[in-house]
Design an enzyme around this catalytic site. Structure first.
Site, PDB file in Angstrom:
ATOM      1  N   ASP A 603       0.834  -1.201   0.000  1.00 20.20           N
ATOM      2  CA  ASP A 603       0.000   0.000   0.000  1.00 20.20           C
ATOM      3  C   ASP A 603       0.866   1.246   0.000  1.00 20.20           C
ATOM      4  O   ASP A 603       1.689   1.435   0.894  1.00 20.20           O
ATOM      5  CB  ASP A 603      -0.879   0.030   1.261  1.00 20.20           C
ATOM      6  CG  ASP A 603      -1.935  -1.074   1.249  1.00 20.20           C
ATOM      7  OD1 ASP A 603      -2.361  -1.461   0.148  1.00 20.20           O
ATOM      8  OD2 ASP A 603      -2.324  -1.525   2.343  1.00 20.20           O
ATOM      9  N   CYS A 647      -4.625   5.384  -2.845  1.00 21.52           N
ATOM     10  CA  CYS A 647      -5.968   5.955  -2.702  1.00 21.52           C
ATOM     11  C   CYS A 647      -6.093   7.229  -3.523  1.00 21.52           C
ATOM     12  O   CYS A 647      -6.451   8.267  -2.993  1.00 21.52           O
ATOM     13  CB  CYS A 647      -6.284   6.309  -1.260  1.00 21.52           C
ATOM     14  SG  CYS A 647      -5.698   5.169  -0.061  1.00 21.52           S
ATOM     15  N   HIS A 698     -16.106   5.372   1.180  1.00 19.41           N
ATOM     16  CA  HIS A 698     -16.229   6.453   2.165  1.00 19.41           C
ATOM     17  C   HIS A 698     -17.676   6.721   2.528  1.00 19.41           C
ATOM     18  O   HIS A 698     -17.964   7.487   3.432  1.00 19.41           O
ATOM     19  CB  HIS A 698     -15.585   7.734   1.631  1.00 19.41           C
ATOM     20  CG  HIS A 698     -14.137   7.534   1.311  1.00 19.41           C
ATOM     21  ND1 HIS A 698     -13.706   7.187   0.051  1.00 19.41           N
ATOM     22  CD2 HIS A 698     -13.038   7.572   2.088  1.00 19.41           C
ATOM     23  CE1 HIS A 698     -12.391   7.043   0.074  1.00 19.41           C
ATOM     24  NE2 HIS A 698     -11.960   7.264   1.297  1.00 19.41           N
TER      25      HIS A 698
END
Ligand code: GLN
Ligand code: ZN
Length: 761
Positions: A603, A647, A698
């Protein structure tokens, strides 16, 4: 010889409260557990405490209006009454304010984005040419008066017109918010006029950090015109233009003939500023020498030498000693950090300790006869030397290893690896997976706390974590995902979890820094060479793999993200620290392969945060950041599939960098941006696999099968099916099972429908 006392200046002070009092009371207010009066009272207490902190340490320039209930850009929008249409019907001021920040009913929140290259987020004002603008400066005035009541004459902090407009967005179809200057400048002028009535000598600090980000002529022209106008219209007010985060040499030049009291220049992140001093042309220099973005103790001897150099270029009375930027980006104080290693703690300095540094340096520099000055310098130098020589920061094994790396990139081209992987992995077309975490439930949080408190044994903890992994695996098998994850139940945070298992890292108890609104983060401190004590994830991931015949993907946080979300030692290059982290991740991948894990995901959520603001420095960052990522995955065999997750949705500016990182599968955010941004991958000929997030994690909303099928079909218009993976936007830790379970089920159903359709056609 006794010199004139060197004046001291603080750009801005943190506001969330040492014990996050502001966060807590505002959240209680949102939950209607507390009234507005509590918010007002606690806010006032905090402001007064912060002013008195600064006064007690003899700071000469203390700010008002650096306080905010959410964010200063939002405060500026409110000051001009620039309220987007969808919030105008809300009558109550506070309700409207928080609605703008967080959304309400069907009025979506205003956009929030990162403040330059920090982890602080501001609210993006929405402007249009035909807004009813109006001055509403009550907040700024009442805070100034409040400080005056406790005997402190503050400078008033405001975001300057150029930065305010450049960071706003236009919602009336026009491109550039800067073009609204003719509408806003008169408001700034009248604001200054009212401010001039507050007293005989009032100081206003205009923050203009935008000018450090490769300013073009338009920005510089705007800057010049704006401050010429302000200085001419209201000569009574002492104007300060403050810049930070990099050098502002072009802006110094642009403002050369404009009459200002002072300019703030960051000498920590922008030493190039030293070359512009001769163009200050009578303005005082607010010399940003105390690092506002990191937590290391200032080296007084070095600062004194810098001051000496400054005095060659400027009159001594024209130099004001300052923080390099607002102290908002560092925690409050070390006093509560009794848990920190006693050897390391003296090396650090948080906001309150930095106030002390300002006053110490001023005292020592002025040699004003204050008893104890020589001792202050000596003590400081002893600590600086202790840190340099400490055995705690130097690990010869780590250094030896860095020097002896031979293989820095993994073997095989993408095509060769893809071939090798398809043989061992046997995945269907459009493989489905998730990004790693499953919901962090209250019981999981409690479990970790119980372990910390010693309320349960390590064995008991491990057993309960395994039970959790069992149910995650069982769930994923039941709904039919193709590549499974263990769910990350053991991780409190994606950086902290790794840092806690590495040497060279320290953790504070209360080192909170505001990230946005009431959200705070507690970055780890990297103080020394980084080494792994043993494997960090192998037990949980191999356990998960033992429970299923489907492949389990091992999830690791990448080196650049661990670096960018920490306070990093400043005695060696960031690139060297990052390389040390890369090596421990490389070892971890090696260990995972040994126990039979065939897919790992690294990540790099914070990759973009590390970008310097200046083009000339960006290339260098990209070069070493990419190298570190490559080094971290260099132990992966040809058959091991490496996924990378970021992200972000917009890759337009970093597509070549992504290409060089060469992950087999790139899992990214796309659900909110649609296909538009995906096209860049095709246009530029990106050839590796991509997992564009198919739904927004989200939001609590559960996407329907129909909607997801559509979404996948759309994706396949931009990318060939053979290279597409299906996954959500990001990890699921912030969601509830009641949302995750149907969402993922629908995702699998939709994927199967599309696969069938592809097989038929
Ligand atoms: N693997 C992490 C998770 O799923 C990734 C989080 C992130 O990218 N911010 O939570
Ligand atoms: Zn993510």
């Amino acid at each position: 010889m006794t010199q004139r006392k060197l004046k001291t200046y603080v750009t801005g002070y943190p506001r969330i409260g040492e014990d996050r009092e502001l966060k807590k009371v505002i959240e209680r207010f949102w939950e209607q557990r507390e009234g507005l009066d509590s918010v007002t009272r606690i806010s006032k207490d905090l402001r007064i405490r912060h002013w008195q902190d600064q006064k007690a340490r003899g700071i000469d320039f203390i700010s008002s209006n650096d306080f905010s209930l959410y964010d200063s850009m939002l405060d500026m929008a409110v000051l001009f009454n620039a309220i987007p249409e969808r919030f105008r019907h809300i009558e109550d001021d506070h309700e409207r304010y928080f609605a703008m920040a967080r959304g309400t009913g069907d009025a979506v929140a205003m956009e929030m984005t990162k403040w330059f290259n920090t982890n602080y987020h501001y609210i993006v004002p929405e402007l249009s040419g035909n807004m009813d603008l109006e001055l509403r400066p009550a907040k700024a005035f009442s805070e100034f008066n409040e400080a005056a009541e406790v005997g402190i004459n503050t400078k008033i902090n405001l975001i300057g017109p150029v930065t305010f407009l450049a960071l706003s967005k236009r919602v009336d179809g026009n491109e550039d918010a800067l073009d609204l200057m003719p509408a806003f400048l008169p408001l700034y002028v009248s604001l200054l006029r009212s401010i001039s009535e507050l007293g005989d000598e009032v100081f206003v600090q205009f923050e203009e950090p935008i000018v450090v980000r490769d300013p073009d002529n338009k920005i510089l022209e705007c800057l010049k015109t704006a401050y010429e106008t302000l200085a001419r219209a209201v000569p009574r007010v002492r104007l300060i233009v403050t810049t930070y985060f990099d050098h502002a040499t072009e802006a110094v030049e642009a403002l050369r003939d404009v009459h200002l009291f002072a300019m703030g220049l960051d000498l920590v992140c922008g030493p190039e500023n030293l070359l512009a001093l001769d163009r200050l042309n009578g303005k005082k220099l607010i010399a940003g020498m105390i690092d506002g973005r990191n937590i290391w103790k200032n080296d007084y001897q070095r600062s004194l030498s810098t001051l000496q150099a400054l005095e060659h270029a400027l009159q001594p009375e024209d130099i004001i000693l300052s923080t390099s930027c607002s102290l908002l980006h560092v925690p409050y104080s070390l006093t509560q950090e009794i848990g920190l290693d006693p050897e390391i703690r003296p090396w650090m300095s948080f906001a309150r300790e930095k106030l002390m540094e300002l006053s110490d340096i001023s005292d020592i520099h002025s040699g004003n006869g204050t008893p104890g000055n020589p001792e202050k310098l000596e003590t400081n130098q002893r600590i600086i030397r202790d840190r340099q020589c400490s055995l705690r920061i130097h690990d010869p094994a780590v250094r030896r290893r860095s020097r002896s790396i031979t293989q820095r990139v993994r073997e095989g081209s993408f095509a060769e690896r893809a071939m090798a992987q398809s043989k061992v992995l046997e995945l269907p077309l459009l493989p489905t997976t998730t990004i790693g975490s499953f919901p962090q439930t209250d019981s999981l949080r409690k479990l970790r706390q119980d372990l910390k408190k010693g309320a349960i044994s390590g064995d008991e903890y491990a057993l309960r974590i395994r039970n959790h992994i069992d149910s995650c695996i069982e769930f994923q098998e039941r709904i039919g995902l193709d590549v499974l994850v263990h769910g990350e139940p053991e991780r409190n945070d994606m950086v902290e979890y790794f840092g806690e298992q590495l040497s060279g890292f320290a953790f504070t108890q209360n080192g909170w820094v505001q990230s946005y609104g009431t959200r705070c983060v507690k970055p780890p401190v990297i103080y020394g060479d980084i080494n792994r004590r043993g494997s960090m994830t192998v037990d949980v991931i191999s356990y998960a793999q033992s429970r299923t015949r489907k492949p389990v993907k091992g999830i690791l946080t990448g080196p650049v993200t661990i670096l960018n979300w920490s306070f990093v030692r400043d005695d060696i290059e960031r690139s060297d620290v990052c390389e040390q982290i890369a090596l421990v991740i490389r070892d971890e991948i090696e260990d995972l392969q040994h126990v039979g894990i065939g897919i790992v995901q690294v990540d790099e959520a914070a990759f973009k945060e590390g970008y310097p603001l200046r083009r000339e420095k960006r290339d260098r960052y990209e070069r070493w950041a990419v190298k570190c990522f490559q080094l971290a995955v260099s132990s992966a065999r040809m058959t091991t599939q490496v996924h990378m997750h970021m992200c972000y949705s917009d890759f337009t500016d970093i597509i070549q960098t992504i290409e060089r990182m060469d992950a087999d599968v790139l899992a990214i955010e796309t659900s909110r941006s649609g296909n538009r941004l995906l096209k860049v991958f095709n246009d530029r000929g990106y050839s590796n696999n991509i997992g564009p997030g198919v739904y927004d994690i989200h939001s609590p909303r559960v996407p329907s099968v129909h909607e997801l099928t559509d979404k996948i079909r759309q994706l396949l218009q931009a990318l060939p099916a053979s290279r597409v993976w299906i996954n959500p936007d990001c990890g699921l830790k912030t969601r509830k099972w009641a949302e995750v379970s149907p969402s993922l089920r629908n995702m699998v159903t939709a994927t199967r429908a599309v696969r069938r359709h592809l097989a038929e056609s």
